[in-house]
Design a protein around this motif. Structure first.
Motif, short mmCIF file in Angstrom:
data_model
loop_
_atom_site.label_atom_id
_atom_site.label_comp_id
_atom_site.label_asym_id
_atom_site.label_seq_id
_atom_site.Cartn_x
_atom_site.Cartn_y
_atom_site.Cartn_z
N GLY A 1 0.77 -1.23 0.00
CA GLY A 1 0.00 0.00 0.00
C GLY A 1 0.80 1.28 0.00
N ASP B 1 1.76 2.60 4.01
CA ASP B 1 1.45 1.26 4.50
C ASP B 1 2.42 0.92 5.63
OD1 ASP B 1 1.09 -1.49 4.90
OD2 ASP B 1 0.84 -1.91 2.76
N ASN C 1 -0.46 3.63 -3.49
CA ASN C 1 -0.46 4.44 -2.28
C ASN C 1 -1.86 4.56 -1.67
OD1 ASN C 1 0.77 5.94 -0.27
ND2 ASN C 1 0.52 7.88 -1.37
N VAL C 2 -2.33 3.43 -1.10
CA VAL C 2 -3.65 3.40 -0.46
C VAL C 2 -3.55 3.03 1.02
CG1 VAL C 2 -4.88 2.87 -2.59
CG2 VAL C 2 -3.99 1.00 -1.19
N THR D 1 -7.55 -2.55 -0.86
CA THR D 1 -8.88 -2.33 -1.46
C THR D 1 -9.72 -3.61 -1.40
OG1 THR D 1 -8.13 -2.96 -3.69
CG2 THR D 1 -7.88 -0.64 -3.05
N GLN E 1 -13.58 -3.45 -1.28
CA GLN E 1 -14.30 -2.81 -2.37
C GLN E 1 -14.95 -3.87 -3.26
OE1 GLN E 1 -11.75 -0.07 -4.45
NE2 GLN E 1 -11.10 0.97 -2.57
N GLU F 1 -8.79 -2.48 -6.80
CA GLU F 1 -7.59 -2.54 -7.63
C GLU F 1 -6.69 -3.71 -7.23
OE1 GLU F 1 -4.73 -1.32 -10.58
OE2 GLU F 1 -6.90 -1.21 -10.32
#
Length: 409
Positions: A193, A197, A222-223, A228, A231, A236
């Motif tokens: 991430g 992360d 960059n989450v 995800t 979701q 993704e």
């Protein structure tokens, strides 16, 4: 020296606690509905012969044999629906995905449960009367996991039946476990991430220690640590997981083109990509040739200090390029105390023109290009005489020719 984050180590407890709250309020399980974006709408089931696991499969088994994916949940949670959307998406593309833990189960899992999943799938494939009789491709097995589940995946990645290992937002917590990296012989992929992360430093530390010649992919989106997975269709992370598994477990080179070469599909997306020793099936080379004069694996410092600097203790810094590609590189610096113990250290790096640091772990940097300094973190500054630690960074440009010198205190 590996960074072991107390926050990261405590993530398992936090994840399990959150799952418990969701179950307490009666939320619908993530995998309760048939779905997925693939050609084979998928659902989950359980089996009396595989206790404490959740099996995701196409609702109607296709004529093609299904490769096998065994999965460790985030937080080592024993709820097999923890990443239900993500696993159902994988199954809908023609895979059998088996998660540790029963649907809405409680408690914790362990790495042995991944081996149990492989054992069960192999047995079912050969058992007459099983719905899976001769319907599984037992020669194509991926072991994978998220966060704590990634540690479970590492632990069984040396199983000779495993075709590839896939690590999601995870990294070994202790240097004592690095033997698990040294014994890797099959391709590995990391999906992380990004710098936000909490597992990022550990994943990048593992990346720098992979065996020479091992085919490996590193993708950062960059989450943050949560990814995800929740979701629709796993978001993704679900999309790229399907592409990677379709390449590695089904031999689809069009899917593989998303991971190989400077012009790979993910290279032209929001992902930050690194590659090692990757070729498409059939031996097609990457589109970017290696540097004409690759830097040596462990070049010595140009001017190592031979005597303790005034007011400080002696130490050495050895710089090495771990990976170089067109436009970027990953490097590590090994810091070793001399005959005197250190309470802290500082490394001066002189980068060549056009090179700059984009991210750095296990140290605190001042500057990004030209001559920069990197000081120890709070957890790796104290070294006994002769003891070593390290930091690493990802940079742009060419990493060859960088010099490093060390001062200690």
């Amino acid at each position: 020296m590996r960074r072991t984050s107390k926050v990261y180590a405590g993530l398992a407890a936090i994840t399990v606690a959150v799952i418990s709250v969701i179950m307490a309020v009666g939320a619908a399980p993530a995998g309760a509905a048939v779905g997925g974006s693939g050609p084979y709408p998928a659902d989950y089931e359980t089996s009396a012969s595989l206790a404490n696991h959740t099996i995701f499969r196409p609702q109607t088994l296709p004529s093609e044999r299904l490769p096998i994916v065994v999965w460790g949940n985030g937080g080592c949670s024993a709820n097999g629906l923890s990443q239900g959307n993500f696993l159902r998406e994988i199954a809908s593309h023609g895979f059998l995905a088996i998660a540790n833990g029963a649907p809405n189960g409680s408690g914790s899992t362990n790495a042995q449960m991944l081996t149990q999943s492989i054992d069960w799938a192999v047995a079912e494939n050969s058992r007459q009367g099983s719905k899976y009789y001769n319907r599984l491709d037992t020669s194509r097995v991926a072991v994978a996991g998220f966060s704590c589940g990634g540690l479970e995946a590492y632990a069984v990645s040396n199983d000779p039946r495993v075709t590839t290992t896939v690590i999601f937002s995870s990294g070994l917590l202790n240097d004592a476990d690095d033997y698990q990296l040294r014994r890797l012989t099959k391709p590995i992929a990391y999906f992380v991430g990004g710098p936000s992360d909490i597992a990022y430093p550990n994943a990048m530390d593992d990346w720098g220690k992979l065996p020479a010649g091992l085919p490996a992919f590193m993708g950062n989106l960059n989450v943050g640590h949560g990814g995800t997975y929740d979701q629709p269709n796993g978001g993704e992370f679900g999309r790229v997981a399907v592409l990677y598994l379709t390449w590695r477990l089904k031999g689809d080179t069009s899917a593989g083109a998303n991971f190989v070469g400077a012009d790979c599909g993910l290279c032209r997306s929001q992902w930050t990509v690194q590659q090692k020793n990757l070729t498409l099936d059939g031996g097609a080379p990457p589109t970017t040739p290696p540097p004409t004069t690759p830097p040596p694996t462990t070049p010595p410092p140009t001017d190592p200090p031979t005597t303790p600097p005034p007011g400080g203790a002696a130490c050495t810094a050895v710089y090495s390029v771990q990976d170089q590609w067109n436009g970027g590189f990953v490097a590590t610096v090994a810091v070793t105390a001399g005959t005197t113990a250190l309470t802290g250290w500082r490394v001066t790096l002189t980068l060549p023109g056009g090179a700059s640091v984009s991210s750095l772990w296990n140290g605190v940097a001042s500057g990004t290009s030209g001559t920069i300094t990197v000081a120890n973190q709070s957890y790796n500054g104290r070294l006994t005489a002769g003891q070593a630690t390290s930091f690493g960074f990802q940079g742009t440009g060419n990493g060859g020719g960088t010099t490093a010198t060390c001062t200690g205190s």
